[in-house]
Structure formats: structure tokens, C-alpha cells
Write a protein that holds these residues in place. Structure first.
Motif, PDB file in Angstrom:
ATOM      1  N   SER A 112       0.853  -1.192   0.000  1.00 34.73           N
ATOM      2  CA  SER A 112       0.000   0.000   0.000  1.00 34.73           C
ATOM      3  C   SER A 112       0.882   1.232   0.000  1.00 34.73           C
ATOM      4  O   SER A 112       1.939   1.259   0.654  1.00 34.73           O
ATOM      5  N   VAL A 113       0.439   2.268  -0.732  1.00 32.79           N
ATOM      6  CA  VAL A 113       1.229   3.495  -0.849  1.00 32.79           C
ATOM      7  C   VAL A 113       0.329   4.701  -0.581  1.00 32.79           C
ATOM      8  O   VAL A 113      -0.873   4.651  -0.831  1.00 32.79           O
ATOM      9  N   THR A 115      -1.508   8.119  -1.403  1.00 27.59           N
ATOM     10  CA  THR A 115      -2.100   8.424  -2.704  1.00 27.59           C
ATOM     11  C   THR A 115      -1.196   9.283  -3.577  1.00 27.59           C
ATOM     12  O   THR A 115      -0.817   8.886  -4.688  1.00 27.59           O
ATOM     13  N   GLY A 118       2.503   7.990  -3.771  1.00 26.95           N
ATOM     14  CA  GLY A 118       2.485   6.757  -4.536  1.00 26.95           C
ATOM     15  C   GLY A 118       2.392   7.006  -6.027  1.00 26.95           C
ATOM     16  O   GLY A 118       3.070   6.360  -6.824  1.00 26.95           O
ATOM     17  N   THR A 119       1.560   7.966  -6.413  1.00 22.70           N
ATOM     18  CA  THR A 119       1.385   8.275  -7.833  1.00 22.70           C
ATOM     19  C   THR A 119       2.632   8.921  -8.428  1.00 22.70           C
ATOM     20  O   THR A 119       3.096   8.526  -9.510  1.00 22.70           O
ATOM     21  N   THR A 142      -3.879   1.870  -2.143  1.00 18.59           N
ATOM     22  CA  THR A 142      -3.523   3.203  -1.657  1.00 18.59           C
ATOM     23  C   THR A 142      -4.148   3.437  -0.287  1.00 18.59           C
ATOM     24  O   THR A 142      -5.131   2.806   0.086  1.00 18.59           O
ATOM     25  N   HIS A 143      -3.557   4.367   0.453  1.00 19.92           N
ATOM     26  CA  HIS A 143      -4.111   4.755   1.739  1.00 19.92           C
ATOM     27  C   HIS A 143      -3.821   6.228   1.978  1.00 19.92           C
ATOM     28  O   HIS A 143      -2.918   6.802   1.380  1.00 19.92           O
ATOM     29  N   THR A 144      -4.628   6.841   2.827  1.00 14.50           N
ATOM     30  CA  THR A 144      -4.372   8.189   3.306  1.00 14.50           C
ATOM     31  C   THR A 144      -4.305   8.139   4.818  1.00 14.50           C
ATOM     32  O   THR A 144      -5.069   7.412   5.463  1.00 14.50           O
TER      33      THR A 144
END
Length: 309
Positions: A112-113, A115, A118-119, A142-144
Motif C-alpha cells: 500500500s502506498v 495516494t 504513490g502516484t 492506496t491509503h491516506t
């Protein structure tokens, strides 16, 4: 409206859980708003679909759907139940797929990255990793905000933090250095601006780091109070778009602003960075860190991060 009829659906365990089959049928009915359409999708008869809905309603004790002249509609209770059921069905499906692929040990890596990071930073490097290690299936979510590795079910995660949680190891990927950025038309003052000069401009805040501006301006010698005025944005990318539109000054990291600076859409108001106490780390548990696939990813990302923007 409460449903008092006795249902034939039994408790499969001591837990108060309905049939998964009936939950899935309810989700299809709610999505299609038609018993006929739901029956076609599920490959069942209309009477079987109606019976499964009736069994579920009897189990939970409330009406979930009601018939209308044009088909079906959810009740208030049904709409509320659906929101939670959908999430749980999705999670159950994901968990089942992951368990089913257990026959491929060491071949699947669940990561998981954040948002935006990660992008802009992680995905180009992860794509290169996947290309160089085609025997590994890389599943990326993804995570926030914060994430707990020990409770996540993930193999690893890129986390914005000060260090790993207990029982985990962390590899530093990218220190967070942020700069004050604005559209060239926002201020006629010549850079570098002082802290007091920037404090007089409209400031754009990140919801996840609401006090960063205050800390940075104090670092530059300005006297400020918290909370500071200004718009707040839930994503870094939104704040940068607002800055490019001339709505204010964003305090943004180098990895997110390089292209806008190069194109002249944004300018630095001061070359002194705000160095966050948090950085981006690749985090995994002590147990998973020993797996060859995790070791390959750690070596790849730490090697890619050296000297990279």
C-alpha cells in the motif's frame, strides 16, 4: 418496519451472522433494483431470489426492500445496511482471493502506498521493479493517513511517519523537504520572501499537516499564532492546483512540485526548505522482512531512492 416472522435461516456458528449467499443476493437486488434482473444475474429463479431476500429480512428483523410499480427500492434500513454489507463483501472477496493464491508462496507482494506520493514517486519505481521481477505479482493499494502494518494484512507499505511501529522495520525512502510555492502572479515581491511577508499572503494548508505553515514561518523568524487562517485541502495535489490557480501559497514537497516549477506554473518564494520530522519509509513486519520477495523490494527501492528527486 419490523419483521416478526420466524425465519428458517439458522445460525451457522455462535455468532449472529446471516448467510453469505443471502447477503450477496441482497447486494445484487439493491444494485439492479429488480428481482427479475437479479435472478438473471445470479442464474436463479425469481422465487429463489425472493426467498433469499425474505430469509435475510427475517434474520435481521427489518424490511430491507419494498416493491414499487417499477421494481424494487431500498428502505432506509436497507440503504444503511447495504453500505456496510458492500464493504464487507468486497473485503471478504479480497481475503478469499489472497488465501486462494497461497499456493504461490513468495510470488505475490501486497503493498500500500500514500495516494499522492504513490502516484508521483513510488509508482514509476514500482513499475520498474515489476518489469525487472516478472515472476512477482505486485498488488498495489492506496491509503491516506496512518496505517498499522501489523493489522493491515499487507506485506509492506510506504508510510509517512517518524519511524516504524513496534515489531516492524523501516527503510528510509524519501525525506520530506517542502518549499513555499505560488503562481508567479500572486505577489509582486521579489524572492526570497521573509516569513512575515509570506504570513501576509493567503496560505494553503494540508489537512494532514495543519501546523506545517506555522512551524515553517517560525523557522524563518516570523511570529505567528495557531491556528493560522487559510483554506485546507485533503490532498497535496489539490493544494498545488489551488496554488497554480493563484489562490495562495502552498507548502509543498519537492517530489510533487518539480514539473510545475520547471514549467513556470509555480515559483519558489524562498529556497529554505521546511524539513518535516516525518519521512517516507518502506515498512514491513520483522517476520515478513526475512522473505526473499520483501528483501528484493527493499533493495530495489532504497537503491532507486539514492540521489533521486
Amino acid at each position: 418496519m419490523p419483521i416478526m416472522a420466524v425465519t428458517a435461516m439458522k445460525y451457522p456458528t455462535q455468532r449472529h451472522l446471516p448467510s453469505i449467499v443471502n447477503l450477496n443476493t441482497f447486494e445484487v437486488i439493491a444494485r439492479r433494483l429488480s428481482i427479475t434482473a437479479a435472478a438473471d444475474e445470479l442464474g436463479l429463479t425469481q422465487s429463489a431470489v425472493s426467498r433469499q431476500l425474505s430469509d435475510l429480512e427475517g434474520f435481521v428483523g427489518v424490511a430491507l426492500c419494498r416493491r414499487t410499480t417499477s421494481g424494487m427500492e431500498l428502505t432506509v434500513d436497507g440503504a444503511s445496511y447495504l453500505r456496510r454489507v458492500r464493504t464487507l463483501l468486497d473485503e471478504l472477496e479480497s481475503a478469499t482471493i489472497a488465501a486462494s493464491m497461497g499456493s504461490m508462496p513468495g510470488k505475490i507482494l501486497r503493498l500500500s502506498v500514500p495516494t499522492t506520493f504513490g502516484t508521483l514517486w513510488a509508482m514509476p519505481r514500482l513499475c520498474a521493479f515489476a518489469t525487472a521481477h516478472r515472476q512477482i505479482q505486485l498488488d498495489v493499494a492506496t491509503h491516506t493517513g496512518p496505517i498499522s502494518m501489523r493489522d493491515s494484512g499487507l506485506d509492506a507499505a510506504i508510510v509517512h511517519c517518524e519511524g516504524p511501529e513496534p515489531g516492524c522495520v523501516a527503510d528510509l525512502l524519501h525525506p520530506l523537504h517542502s518549499f513555499p510555492l505560488a503562481a508567479p502572479t500572486l505577489s509582486r515581491l521579489v524572492a526570497p520572501l521573509t516569513g512575515a511577508q509570506m504570513a501576509a499572503l493567503p496560505l494553503l494548508h494540508q489537512s494532514m499537516a495543519p501546523n506545517s505553515w506555522a512551524a515553517y514561518l517560525r523557522q524563518l523568524g516570523a511570529s505567528v499564532e495557531v491556528p493560522m487562517p487559510g483554506a485546507h485541502y485533503g490532498l497535496l495535489s489539490l493544494g498545488l492546483m489551488a496554488a497554480e490557480a493563484g489562490l495562495g501559497v502552498a507548502l509543498a514537497p519537492d517530489y510533487a512540485s518539480a514539473s510545475a516549477l520547471q514549467a513556470g506554473r509555480l515559483v519558489k518564494l524562498n529556497d529554505k526548505p521546511f524539513i518535516s520530522p516525518r519521512s517516507y519509509f518502506l515498512v514491513t513486519t520483522n517476520e515478513r522482512a526475512k522473505a526473499p520477495v520483501i528483501q528484493s523490494l527493499r533493495q530495489w527501492l532504497t537503491g532507486q531512492s539514492e540521489g533521486a528527486p
